[in-house]
Design a protein around this motif. Structure first.
Motif, PDB file in Angstrom:
ATOM      1  N   THR A   1     -26.401 -17.524  12.464  1.00 20.33           N
ATOM      2  CA  THR A   1     -27.425 -18.474  12.029  1.00 20.33           C
ATOM      3  C   THR A   1     -27.944 -18.100  10.649  1.00 20.33           C
ATOM      4  O   THR A   1     -28.127 -18.967   9.784  1.00 20.33           O
ATOM      5  CB  THR A   1     -28.577 -18.518  13.046  1.00 20.33           C
ATOM      6  OG1 THR A   1     -28.075 -18.987  14.295  1.00 20.33           O
ATOM      7  CG2 THR A   1     -29.683 -19.448  12.572  1.00 20.33           C
TER       8      THR A   1
ATOM      9  N   ASP B   1     -21.946 -27.330  10.982  1.00 21.68           N
ATOM     10  CA  ASP B   1     -22.453 -26.048  11.471  1.00 21.68           C
ATOM     11  C   ASP B   1     -21.611 -24.859  11.014  1.00 21.68           C
ATOM     12  O   ASP B   1     -21.706 -23.769  11.577  1.00 21.68           O
ATOM     13  CB  ASP B   1     -22.547 -26.053  12.989  1.00 21.68           C
ATOM     14  CG  ASP B   1     -21.202 -26.302  13.678  1.00 21.68           C
ATOM     15  OD1 ASP B   1     -20.200 -26.508  12.956  1.00 21.68           O
ATOM     16  OD2 ASP B   1     -21.152 -26.289  14.919  1.00 21.68           O
TER      17      ASP B   1
ATOM     18  N   ARG C   1     -22.009 -21.393  13.109  1.00 18.64           N
ATOM     19  CA  ARG C   1     -23.265 -21.039  13.747  1.00 18.64           C
ATOM     20  C   ARG C   1     -23.080 -21.006  15.256  1.00 18.64           C
ATOM     21  O   ARG C   1     -22.591 -21.958  15.864  1.00 18.64           O
ATOM     22  CB  ARG C   1     -24.362 -22.036  13.388  1.00 18.64           C
ATOM     23  CG  ARG C   1     -25.739 -21.640  13.925  1.00 18.64           C
ATOM     24  CD  ARG C   1     -26.751 -22.763  13.844  1.00 18.64           C
ATOM     25  NE  ARG C   1     -27.013 -23.151  12.455  1.00 18.64           N
ATOM     26  CZ  ARG C   1     -26.624 -24.291  11.915  1.00 18.64           C
ATOM     27  NH1 ARG C   1     -25.929 -25.163  12.648  1.00 18.64           N
ATOM     28  NH2 ARG C   1     -26.896 -24.587  10.663  1.00 18.64           N
ATOM     29  N   VAL C   2     -23.469 -19.897  15.864  1.00 16.36           N
ATOM     30  CA  VAL C   2     -23.399 -19.732  17.310  1.00 16.36           C
ATOM     31  C   VAL C   2     -24.797 -19.917  17.873  1.00 16.36           C
ATOM     32  O   VAL C   2     -25.770 -19.368  17.341  1.00 16.36           O
ATOM     33  CB  VAL C   2     -22.851 -18.331  17.674  1.00 16.36           C
ATOM     34  CG1 VAL C   2     -22.853 -18.131  19.182  1.00 16.36           C
ATOM     35  CG2 VAL C   2     -21.451 -18.137  17.099  1.00 16.36           C
ATOM     36  N   ASP C   3     -24.927 -20.691  18.939  1.00 12.54           N
ATOM     37  CA  ASP C   3     -26.238 -20.897  19.554  1.00 12.54           C
ATOM     38  C   ASP C   3     -26.848 -19.552  19.929  1.00 12.54           C
ATOM     39  O   ASP C   3     -26.247 -18.769  20.681  1.00 12.54           O
ATOM     40  CB  ASP C   3     -26.115 -21.770  20.810  1.00 12.54           C
ATOM     41  CG  ASP C   3     -25.762 -23.217  20.488  1.00 12.54           C
ATOM     42  OD1 ASP C   3     -25.979 -23.618  19.333  1.00 12.54           O
ATOM     43  OD2 ASP C   3     -25.265 -23.919  21.384  1.00 12.54           O
ATOM     44  N   GLY C   4     -28.024 -19.281  19.398  1.00 14.68           N
ATOM     45  CA  GLY C   4     -28.690 -18.023  19.687  1.00 14.68           C
ATOM     46  C   GLY C   4     -28.159 -16.848  18.895  1.00 14.68           C
ATOM     47  O   GLY C   4     -28.635 -15.719  19.071  1.00 14.68           O
TER      48      GLY C   4
END
Length: 342
Positions: free
Chosen positions: A87, A24, A79-82
């Protein structure tokens, strides 16, 4: 130095390389559109990166993982969620694509805060490794007498950023002492466990003779700071990364309407006492550049009427600029009517 950076403006860079670090996380290599022989910054600093997504230019701050005085910069991005920007950078950014970068900045660096002697302890977790990795490489290139103990905490070897590079540094340099502490060491010789006071003492030779540089998630940094204090470490020799978004300040229930006059754009805005200055300007659609939102990058500097705002940060502003009435909009709240100029 690139010309626009002298005026707190973004420079255009081009992505010339991109590679996967972990499932990620990627590293991107960026080159100025207008060539520069070398790019200067202080190891440990970050840049605010702007990318246009869905027609809107969005800025986020990322630490630099390369070393200074090179013709390119490297950023390592998880990559950070949301996270719309992270992203996009991890999944979509293509080689040849243009982005905007503001001048590198940040108080967390090994130039403004050099070690007291030749012994340092670098502590990181997750993607917090990026700035201290830059510091380690810089010292190994420029200081033959440096003694580095490097503690990094991660989930597993496959999720450890720079896993091969760190082990290569450890093999190549007798004065570089790598200590990886993993949740699951998966058939490696790494340590397994969760960093605590006992591990900190066990993994660090001559702890009290070292200068400590720390970066990682906020809770992790708070824990490590407490461990050091419990061990009676000299906290004057302790430095940690501190760019986190400034939280909204709690104020009394006060809805006094205030006026913001912005003559350069022929607008007069209405806001409330206690409103964030940057948010008020952005809500009116004014082209204010707000990058780090942490009061550290200086991109949102603007001039206001004296005593019209309360500011929680003045980093990057000179004494002369403060005297002239400049503030950082992202870390300023309104307390009176004001004129705003950029």
């Amino acid at each position: 130095m690139l010309d626009k950076w002298q005026n707190h403006q973004p420079e255009t860079f081009v992505c010339i390389n991109k590679w996967q670090q972990t499932p990620d996380t990627v590293t991107i290599e960026l080159q100025p559109l207008v060539g520069a022989e070398s790019i200067d910054f202080k190891p440990g600093q970050f840049v605010s990166l702007g990318i246009r997504i869905d027609g809107k230019l969005l800025f986020r701050a990322y630490s630099i993982s390369s070393t200074p005085q090179q013709s390119t910069l490297e950023l390592t991005i998880k990559r950070v969620d949301g996270g719309k920007v992270s992203t996009y950078l991890v999944d979509t950014l293509a080689i040849g694509e243009k982005i905007q970068l503001l001048k590198p900045t940040g108080d967390f660096n090994c130039i403004d805060h050099p070690p007291e002697n030749q012994s340092v302890l670098l502590i990181s977790a997750g993607c917090g490794i990026t700035p201290v990795y830059s510091m380690a490489k810089y010292w190994l290139e420029h200081n033959a007498n440096i003694d580095i103990c490097f503690i990094h905490v991660a989930k597993s070897p496959s999720q450890t950023l720079f896993f091969e590079q760190l082990n290569q540094l450890d093999r190549d340099n007798s004065h570089f002492n790598l200590q990886l502490l993993l949740k699951d060491k998966v058939n490696t010789d790494c340590h397994q466990g969760r960093l605590d006071k006992t591990w900190l003492e066990q993994l660090t030779p001559n702890l009290h003779q070292r200068t400590v540089y720390l970066c990682g998630p906020e809770g992790f940094m708070e824990d490590v700071s407490q461990y050091l204090q419990q061990l009676e470490f000299n906290m004057a020799q302790f430095f940690q990364e501190s760019f986190t978004p400034i939280a909204a300040t709690e104020t009394e229930t006060l809805t006094t309407a205030l006026t913001l006059n912005v003559p350069a754009f022929g607008q007069t805005l209405t806001a409330n006492h206690g409103d964030n200055l940057a948010a008020a300007l952005e809500s009116a659609g004014l082209p204010l550049l707000v990058a780090c939102r942490s009061g550290v990058c200086g991109s949102c500097r603007c001039k206001v009427t004296p005593n019209s705002v309360n500011s929680s940060s003045s980093m990057t502003l000179t004494a002369a600029e403060i005297e002239q009435g400049y503030v950082l909009a992202c870390s300023s709240t309104l307390i009176d009517n004001t004129d705003v100029s950029f």
